[in-house]
Motif scaffolding. Structure first.
Motif, PDB file in Angstrom:
ATOM      1  N   ASP A  52       2.192  -0.581   0.235  1.00 59.11           N
ATOM      2  CA  ASP A  52       1.898  -1.405  -0.946  1.00 59.11           C
ATOM      3  C   ASP A  52       1.838  -0.505  -2.248  1.00 59.11           C
ATOM      4  O   ASP A  52       2.048   0.687  -2.059  1.00 59.11           O
ATOM      5  CB  ASP A  52       0.951  -2.334  -0.800  1.00 59.11           C
ATOM      6  CG  ASP A  52      -0.301  -1.898  -0.632  1.00 59.11           C
ATOM      7  OD1 ASP A  52      -0.295  -0.649  -0.804  1.00 59.11           O
ATOM      8  OD2 ASP A  52      -1.213  -2.319  -0.118  1.00 59.11           O
ATOM      9  N   TYR A  53       1.770  -1.191  -3.394  1.00 61.92           N
ATOM     10  CA  TYR A  53       1.932  -0.509  -4.457  1.00 61.92           C
ATOM     11  C   TYR A  53       0.721   0.292  -4.602  1.00 61.92           C
ATOM     12  O   TYR A  53       0.639   1.435  -5.204  1.00 61.92           O
ATOM     13  CB  TYR A  53       2.163  -1.478  -5.826  1.00 61.92           C
ATOM     14  CG  TYR A  53       2.449  -0.705  -7.080  1.00 61.92           C
ATOM     15  CD1 TYR A  53       3.465   0.141  -7.087  1.00 61.92           C
ATOM     16  CD2 TYR A  53       1.466  -0.791  -7.848  1.00 61.92           C
ATOM     17  CE1 TYR A  53       3.646   0.830  -8.354  1.00 61.92           C
ATOM     18  CE2 TYR A  53       1.695  -0.271  -9.334  1.00 61.92           C
ATOM     19  CZ  TYR A  53       2.720   0.648  -9.548  1.00 61.92           C
ATOM     20  OH  TYR A  53       2.898   1.162 -10.859  1.00 61.92           O
ATOM     21  N   LYS A  54      -0.554  -0.317  -4.658  1.00 63.69           N
ATOM     22  CA  LYS A  54      -1.762   0.713  -4.418  1.00 63.69           C
ATOM     23  C   LYS A  54      -1.700   1.912  -3.559  1.00 63.69           C
ATOM     24  O   LYS A  54      -2.186   2.852  -4.244  1.00 63.69           O
ATOM     25  CB  LYS A  54      -2.894  -0.317  -3.930  1.00 63.69           C
ATOM     26  CG  LYS A  54      -4.166   0.371  -3.881  1.00 63.69           C
ATOM     27  CD  LYS A  54      -5.346  -0.644  -3.508  1.00 63.69           C
ATOM     28  CE  LYS A  54      -6.669   0.054  -3.427  1.00 63.69           C
ATOM     29  NZ  LYS A  54      -7.672  -0.847  -3.222  1.00 63.69           N
ATOM     30  N   TYR A  56       1.222   3.590  -2.772  1.00 62.97           N
ATOM     31  CA  TYR A  56       2.139   4.217  -3.633  1.00 62.97           C
ATOM     32  C   TYR A  56       1.614   4.879  -4.637  1.00 62.97           C
ATOM     33  O   TYR A  56       1.807   6.152  -5.015  1.00 62.97           O
ATOM     34  CB  TYR A  56       3.336   3.298  -4.069  1.00 62.97           C
ATOM     35  CG  TYR A  56       4.175   4.007  -5.012  1.00 62.97           C
ATOM     36  CD1 TYR A  56       5.339   4.915  -4.652  1.00 62.97           C
ATOM     37  CD2 TYR A  56       3.851   3.756  -6.475  1.00 62.97           C
ATOM     38  CE1 TYR A  56       6.196   5.480  -5.563  1.00 62.97           C
ATOM     39  CE2 TYR A  56       4.689   4.420  -7.439  1.00 62.97           C
ATOM     40  CZ  TYR A  56       5.673   5.289  -7.026  1.00 62.97           C
ATOM     41  OH  TYR A  56       6.519   5.980  -7.994  1.00 62.97           O
ATOM     42  N   LYS A  57       0.596   4.360  -5.520  1.00 65.82           N
ATOM     43  CA  LYS A  57       0.096   4.855  -6.690  1.00 65.82           C
ATOM     44  C   LYS A  57      -0.927   5.946  -6.282  1.00 65.82           C
ATOM     45  O   LYS A  57      -1.099   7.030  -7.009  1.00 65.82           O
ATOM     46  CB  LYS A  57      -0.618   3.692  -7.398  1.00 65.82           C
ATOM     47  CG  LYS A  57       0.282   3.004  -8.340  1.00 65.82           C
ATOM     48  CD  LYS A  57       1.063   3.783  -9.464  1.00 65.82           C
ATOM     49  CE  LYS A  57      -0.088   3.966 -10.662  1.00 65.82           C
ATOM     50  NZ  LYS A  57       0.972   4.590 -11.696  1.00 65.82           N
ATOM     51  N   PHE A 108       9.322   1.030  -7.437  1.00 67.27           N
ATOM     52  CA  PHE A 108       7.872   1.558  -7.837  1.00 67.27           C
ATOM     53  C   PHE A 108       8.029   2.352  -8.734  1.00 67.27           C
ATOM     54  O   PHE A 108       7.241   2.539  -9.828  1.00 67.27           O
ATOM     55  CB  PHE A 108       7.054   1.921  -6.650  1.00 67.27           C
ATOM     56  CG  PHE A 108       6.670   0.671  -5.395  1.00 67.27           C
ATOM     57  CD1 PHE A 108       6.934  -0.609  -5.840  1.00 67.27           C
ATOM     58  CD2 PHE A 108       5.993   1.023  -4.127  1.00 67.27           C
ATOM     59  CE1 PHE A 108       6.441  -1.682  -4.902  1.00 67.27           C
ATOM     60  CE2 PHE A 108       5.621   0.136  -3.459  1.00 67.27           C
ATOM     61  CZ  PHE A 108       5.828  -1.308  -3.679  1.00 67.27           C
ATOM     62  N   TYR A 111       9.122   1.150 -12.251  1.00 69.07           N
ATOM     63  CA  TYR A 111       8.177   0.427 -12.889  1.00 69.07           C
ATOM     64  C   TYR A 111       6.896   1.444 -13.603  1.00 69.07           C
ATOM     65  O   TYR A 111       6.490   1.123 -14.517  1.00 69.07           O
ATOM     66  CB  TYR A 111       7.672  -0.583 -11.709  1.00 69.07           C
ATOM     67  CG  TYR A 111       6.604  -1.555 -12.343  1.00 69.07           C
ATOM     68  CD1 TYR A 111       6.836  -2.511 -13.043  1.00 69.07           C
ATOM     69  CD2 TYR A 111       5.189  -1.126 -12.321  1.00 69.07           C
ATOM     70  CE1 TYR A 111       5.747  -3.488 -13.345  1.00 69.07           C
ATOM     71  CE2 TYR A 111       4.305  -2.013 -12.611  1.00 69.07           C
ATOM     72  CZ  TYR A 111       4.499  -3.263 -13.343  1.00 69.07           C
ATOM     73  OH  TYR A 111       3.817  -4.038 -13.721  1.00 69.07           O
ATOM     74  N   SER A 112       6.740   2.273 -12.660  1.00 71.95           N
ATOM     75  CA  SER A 112       5.647   3.140 -12.996  1.00 71.95           C
ATOM     76  C   SER A 112       5.807   4.054 -14.127  1.00 71.95           C
ATOM     77  O   SER A 112       5.161   4.203 -15.166  1.00 71.95           O
ATOM     78  CB  SER A 112       5.205   4.144 -11.820  1.00 71.95           C
ATOM     79  OG  SER A 112       4.682   3.342 -10.821  1.00 71.95           O
ATOM     80  N   GLU A 151       5.068  -8.286  -4.488  1.00 72.12           N
ATOM     81  CA  GLU A 151       4.976  -6.962  -5.498  1.00 72.12           C
ATOM     82  C   GLU A 151       6.181  -6.437  -6.378  1.00 72.12           C
ATOM     83  O   GLU A 151       6.182  -6.582  -7.683  1.00 72.12           O
ATOM     84  CB  GLU A 151       4.374  -5.811  -5.151  1.00 72.12           C
ATOM     85  CG  GLU A 151       2.969  -6.013  -4.688  1.00 72.12           C
ATOM     86  CD  GLU A 151       2.229  -4.779  -3.904  1.00 72.12           C
ATOM     87  OE1 GLU A 151       1.072  -4.608  -3.921  1.00 72.12           O
ATOM     88  OE2 GLU A 151       3.044  -4.134  -3.438  1.00 72.12           O
ATOM     89  N   MET A 155       7.282  -6.990 -10.364  1.00 71.18           N
ATOM     90  CA  MET A 155       7.596  -5.767 -11.231  1.00 71.18           C
ATOM     91  C   MET A 155       9.239  -6.243 -11.593  1.00 71.18           C
ATOM     92  O   MET A 155       9.160  -6.034 -13.003  1.00 71.18           O
ATOM     93  CB  MET A 155       7.838  -4.743 -10.358  1.00 71.18           C
ATOM     94  CG  MET A 155       6.476  -4.180  -9.610  1.00 71.18           C
ATOM     95  SD  MET A 155       6.682  -2.743  -8.651  1.00 71.18           S
ATOM     96  CE  MET A 155       5.026  -2.497  -8.061  1.00 71.18           C
TER      97      MET A 155
END
Length: 212
Positions: A52-54, A56-57, A108, A111-112, A151, A155
Motif C-alpha cells: 500500500d502507499y504507506k 511504499y512511503k 506512487f 504522485y510523491s 489509493e 491519486m
C-alpha cells in the motif's frame, strides 16, 4: 542514499535519463525485495496483497528518494529537469518484468514527486494517451486488492483535478535549453528589457551610420 549518481560528473544533460532510470530501477527492485521478504515468496499476488502507499512511503523515505528534488545543478532549467524525471518514471510502466507492480510503483512515484516539488509552482507531467489507458487498465485489473485500487484511483483523480497531466504525443522532455557547456540552462526571460536592448542597439547603429 540511493540517488548518489545524480551528484557525480556523469550527471550531464545527455545522461540525465540514464541516471534517473538506473536509480529508479534500483529503488523498485529494493521495494520488490522487501515485499518478497515480508511474504516469504516471489509470488506477485502475495506481494501485492501487502503493498500500500504507506508501506511504499517507508521505502521511499528509507532510500531518500526525495533527494531527487535537490540534485539539480544551479544552471539547469527546472522545467526540463522535471520533464526528464517524470518521463523516466512513466517509461518504467512499460517494463515487461514485474509489469503490474512496476505500474503501481510508478504511479506512487509520480504522485510523491509531483506533490513534493520545491519550486514556486508544480511542473506538469508530460504524458501520452497510452499511459492514461495503461492506468485505466491497471485499475481494472487490481480489483481484488481493494485498498491498493482505492489509493490509486484517489491519486490519479487528484492529479487530474489539479491539472498535473499535460497530454501530448511525447513522454517527458519537451524543451531543451543548453548553455555553452552542454548543460540545460535556467532560462530567465525579461521581454521588456529584451525589446529595449534591441531598440537601443538599433538606434546606436542608425546614429553610427548617419555619422559615417
Amino acid at each position: 542514499m540511493l540517488p548518489k549518481k545524480l551528484f557525480t560528473p556523469k550527471c550531464l544533460h545527455i545522461d540525465r535519463d540514464v541516471v534517473f532510470r538506473e536509480d529508479l530501477l534500483s529503488f523498485y527492485k529494493y521495494v520488490l525485495h522487501n515485499l518478497s521478504q515480508e511474504v516469504e515468496s516471489d509470488d506477485m499476488k502475495s506481494m501485492l496483497s501487502v503493498l500500500d502507499y504507506k508501506k511504499y512511503k517507508k521505502y521511499y523515505n528509507d532510500k531518500k528518494i526525495s533527494m531527487l528534488h535537490f540534485s539539480k545543478s544551479k544552471e539547469e532549467n527546472n522545467k526540463e529537469y522535471y520533464e526528464v524525471l517524470f518521463g523516466e518514471i512513466q517509461m518504467l510502466m512499460f517494463e515487461k518484468n514485474f509489469a503490474l507492480i512496476f505500474k503501481i510503483l510508478s504511479i506512487f512515484t509520480l504522485y510523491s514527486i509531483y506533490y513534493t516539488q520545491t519550486t514556486d509552482y508544480f511542473y506538469q507531467i508530460n504524458t501520452i494517451p497510452e499511459i492514461l489507458n495503461d492506468i485505466n487498465w491497471l485499475i481494472c485489473n487490481i480489483q481484488e486488492y481493494h485498498k491498493l485500487r482505492t489509493e490509486i484511483i484517489f491519486m490519479v483523480n487528484r492529479m487530474y483535478k489539479d491539472d498535473a497531466f499535460s497530454i501530448g504525443c511525447v513522454i517527458g522532455l519537451n524543451t531543451i535549453i543548453l548553455n555553452k557547456y552542454g548543460l540545460p540552462l535556467e532560462l530567465k526571460m525579461n521581454t521588456f528589457n529584451d525589446y529595449m536592448d534591441i531598440n537601443n542597439a538599433s538606434k546606436n547603429l542608425q546614429n553610427y551610420e548617419n555619422k559615417s
